[in-house]
Design a protein around this motif. Sequence first.
Motif, PDB file in Angstrom:
ATOM      1  N   ILE A   1       0.829  -1.208   0.000  1.00 26.51           N
ATOM      2  CA  ILE A   1       0.000   0.000   0.000  1.00 26.51           C
ATOM      3  C   ILE A   1       0.863   1.259   0.000  1.00 26.51           C
ATOM      4  O   ILE A   1       0.661   2.183  -0.805  1.00 26.51           O
ATOM      5  CB  ILE A   1      -0.956  -0.005   1.210  1.00 26.51           C
ATOM      6  N   PHE A   2       1.849   1.309   0.893  1.00 26.42           N
ATOM      7  CA  PHE A   2       2.705   2.486   0.995  1.00 26.42           C
ATOM      8  C   PHE A   2       3.475   2.727  -0.300  1.00 26.42           C
ATOM      9  O   PHE A   2       3.553   3.860  -0.808  1.00 26.42           O
ATOM     10  CB  PHE A   2       3.690   2.333   2.152  1.00 26.42           C
ATOM     11  N   THR A   3       4.069   1.656  -0.831  1.00 24.74           N
ATOM     12  CA  THR A   3       4.869   1.805  -2.053  1.00 24.74           C
ATOM     13  C   THR A   3       3.996   2.238  -3.228  1.00 24.74           C
ATOM     14  O   THR A   3       4.403   3.079  -4.047  1.00 24.74           O
ATOM     15  CB  THR A   3       5.578   0.486  -2.384  1.00 24.74           C
ATOM     16  N   SER A   4       2.803   1.677  -3.315  1.00 28.86           N
ATOM     17  CA  SER A   4       1.910   2.030  -4.430  1.00 28.86           C
ATOM     18  C   SER A   4       1.478   3.488  -4.350  1.00 28.86           C
ATOM     19  O   SER A   4       1.465   4.193  -5.377  1.00 28.86           O
ATOM     20  CB  SER A   4       0.686   1.115  -4.432  1.00 28.86           C
ATOM     21  N   VAL A   5       1.139   3.972  -3.166  1.00 32.01           N
ATOM     22  CA  VAL A   5       0.711   5.364  -3.022  1.00 32.01           C
ATOM     23  C   VAL A   5       1.849   6.311  -3.369  1.00 32.01           C
ATOM     24  O   VAL A   5       1.683   7.271  -4.151  1.00 32.01           O
ATOM     25  CB  VAL A   5       0.198   5.635  -1.598  1.00 32.01           C
ATOM     26  N   GLY A   6       3.040   6.070  -2.827  1.00 29.87           N
ATOM     27  CA  GLY A   6       4.166   6.953  -3.102  1.00 29.87           C
ATOM     28  C   GLY A   6       4.585   6.932  -4.558  1.00 29.87           C
ATOM     29  O   GLY A   6       4.795   7.987  -5.183  1.00 29.87           O
ATOM     30  N   ALA A   7       4.697   5.719  -5.138  1.00 29.32           N
ATOM     31  CA  ALA A   7       5.159   5.600  -6.517  1.00 29.32           C
ATOM     32  C   ALA A   7       4.133   6.146  -7.508  1.00 29.32           C
ATOM     33  O   ALA A   7       4.501   6.837  -8.478  1.00 29.32           O
ATOM     34  CB  ALA A   7       5.480   4.137  -6.828  1.00 29.32           C
ATOM     35  N   LEU A   8       2.849   5.843  -7.291  1.00 33.91           N
ATOM     36  CA  LEU A   8       1.818   6.311  -8.221  1.00 33.91           C
ATOM     37  C   LEU A   8       1.709   7.837  -8.219  1.00 33.91           C
ATOM     38  O   LEU A   8       1.587   8.465  -9.279  1.00 33.91           O
ATOM     39  CB  LEU A   8       0.467   5.683  -7.853  1.00 33.91           C
ATOM     40  N   CYS A   9       1.734   8.434  -7.023  1.00 37.57           N
ATOM     41  CA  CYS A   9       1.627   9.893  -6.949  1.00 37.57           C
ATOM     42  C   CYS A   9       2.838  10.569  -7.586  1.00 37.57           C
ATOM     43  O   CYS A   9       2.687  11.548  -8.348  1.00 37.57           O
ATOM     44  CB  CYS A   9       1.473  10.337  -5.497  1.00 37.57           C
ATOM     45  N   TYR A  10       4.032  10.065  -7.314  1.00 35.73           N
ATOM     46  CA  TYR A  10       5.232  10.671  -7.890  1.00 35.73           C
ATOM     47  C   TYR A  10       5.276  10.456  -9.401  1.00 35.73           C
ATOM     48  O   TYR A  10       5.661  11.358 -10.158  1.00 35.73           O
ATOM     49  CB  TYR A  10       6.476  10.090  -7.231  1.00 35.73           C
ATOM     50  N   ALA A  11       4.854   9.280  -9.855  1.00 39.45           N
ATOM     51  CA  ALA A  11       4.829   9.020 -11.295  1.00 39.45           C
ATOM     52  C   ALA A  11       3.807   9.904 -11.996  1.00 39.45           C
ATOM     53  O   ALA A  11       3.982  10.258 -13.167  1.00 39.45           O
ATOM     54  CB  ALA A  11       4.517   7.550 -11.557  1.00 39.45           C
ATOM     55  N   THR A  12       2.752  10.285 -11.285  1.00 39.57           N
ATOM     56  CA  THR A  12       1.706  11.111 -11.885  1.00 39.57           C
ATOM     57  C   THR A  12       2.112  12.579 -11.962  1.00 39.57           C
ATOM     58  O   THR A  12       1.881  13.246 -12.977  1.00 39.57           O
ATOM     59  CB  THR A  12       0.394  10.977 -11.087  1.00 39.57           C
ATOM     60  N   PHE A  13       2.727  13.097 -10.884  1.00 38.16           N
ATOM     61  CA  PHE A  13       2.984  14.545 -10.807  1.00 38.16           C
ATOM     62  C   PHE A  13       4.465  14.910 -10.942  1.00 38.16           C
ATOM     63  O   PHE A  13       4.789  16.090 -11.144  1.00 38.16           O
ATOM     64  CB  PHE A  13       2.439  15.101  -9.482  1.00 38.16           C
ATOM     65  N   GLY A  14       5.390  13.978 -10.768  1.00 44.69           N
ATOM     66  CA  GLY A  14       6.811  14.251 -10.940  1.00 44.69           C
ATOM     67  C   GLY A  14       7.321  15.305  -9.974  1.00 44.69           C
ATOM     68  O   GLY A  14       7.052  15.261  -8.770  1.00 44.69           O
ATOM     69  N   GLU A  15       8.069  16.280 -10.497  1.00 41.49           N
ATOM     70  CA  GLU A  15       8.654  17.320  -9.656  1.00 41.49           C
ATOM     71  C   GLU A  15       7.609  18.271  -9.074  1.00 41.49           C
ATOM     72  O   GLU A  15       7.919  19.066  -8.186  1.00 41.49           O
ATOM     73  CB  GLU A  15       9.673  18.132 -10.462  1.00 41.49           C
TER      74      GLU A  15
END
Length: 582
Positions: free
Chosen positions: A419-433
Amino acid sequence: MADSMASQQQRQRAEADVVSRHLPPGYTAEPTVTTATSGNASPSSSHPTSPHEPQDSLKLQGGDIHREIFKIGARAKLVQRSASFTSPNIRRSSTFYPRNQIPASEQRAPGGFRRQFVQQQRRIDPATAPVTRDFVSFLALYGSFAGEDLGESEEESVAPSEDDEADHPTETRPLLGRRKSTRRPVRPGDAGTTKSFFTLLKAFIGTGIMFLPKAFRNGGILFSSITLVTVSSLSCLSFYLLLQCRKRHGGGYGEIGSAIGGPRLRALILGSITLSQIGFVCSGMIFIAENLRSFSNAVSPGATMALDTKALIGLQLILLIPLALIRDISRLGPAALLADIFIFIGLFYIWYYDISTLATSGMHSTVQLFNPNSFTLTIGSAIFTFEGIGLILPIQSSMVEPSKFPRLLYIVMVIITVIFTSVGALCYATFGEETRVEIISNYPQTSKLVNSVQFLYSMAVLVGTPVQLFPATRIIETTMFGDRASGKKSSATKWKKNAFRTSITVLCGLISILGASDLDKFVALIGAFACVPLVYIYPAFLHFKGVARSSWVKVGDAILCAVGVVAMVYSTSVTVSTWIRG
């Protein structure tokens, strides 16, 4: 037959130990003790003449009424007859022994006949059943955090003051005097595997998960994913070591430290718990203020009197100070449950939006695998997110079968890591910097659904803040005022405690204002400085000194302890220097 008699004797001794804590010393109902000149007892003779010579409980005022309570301890001291014959051990079935039938031994306890009558009249639903089954179980109620007894003395104490005890007892004197032990006796757990599973899940999934997207931006998507898996694995190992220490020495986190390392280690552990809980409260207050500011800008973009983050932190104190004065943490249960519901609503929306956006637009162009400039902030944030060691021991104690807890814990750790990895990775992959600390602010602010999720999530964190502050308040309060200081009899003590709780809440507000400029750095600092000792250093040290026998096991404990120390010092120093540089 002998086994059943032994188990019965063990149960009687356990009940006698619970009851003895609540009875005045020096009195007994043992048949070997005879009353002197029955009927001539007077109030002046109601105290034993010799501290080493027990007196008959009938000498107490109302002695014939509470005689059965004293007999609980007397029966446990009787020598049982040995079995002169053997018979098959017949199990009680529902056919010959109904579920709602109270055994004769329990019917002889105070109030037993009444309970038997009530249970015969109606079938008790387990969901609405009383917490305790009998008189002794009622006395064995307890509450804990990190396995520590943090029950409020003002709620549990029925003892008269020392001045009242010095006088002769009167008819208004409470039957049950002051507890002789500062720790309440532990009652058997009643939680099944399913209930404990969801309790563990709620214990780990909190506000920390919202800080992970910015942590992934600080470390890069690949490095941050590896860091989360590594931190999760090390946390599992530390939880295992702590459970092994508890199996050998018993008690809560602080009591294990006291048994192995002495009172100084116990104080160090409780100090770290206090520091980490205050850190969680402060980070939560900053998170609430940032989200409410974004929410107000979204719903009223042309407002000229918009409040800044510091003002919103101050407004939170108006609600938090009255909630901090609540003495019974169970009264905050509905608010905590509501907070969990709001948090899960926010998570489901994040998953839905991120997956749909990535499916249509692909990964953001600014995503990095590794960010060498601020990767150390990811380590502290990851430790902050996985810090749930304070609830490990209480949840194990609440289970019917505590032996199943380690396997259940590892299953939950795998789930929350995903759950933690998916939330962090998905949000960063979506919005980037463009990923922000208050991640919900990244979503379309013109959407009413986003505004609702943003507001509800802020309220969820706000109503859960007093629950997080409670352990820290009780630990410091017990140190300052003592275990037995109660405001129930003394208005001065009560107002002193009220002033203290108000002060510590205001202090959290001031710390939040100081750390509001960089929330991600503040979270990383709390994780590195306060959470690393609790999760990695103390369990390894306790296992090394109190449980480990093999040289290889001791080497492993020493390595984990050294890694924890290095991680704490390095991450803390780098985070502070990064914060100073801006």
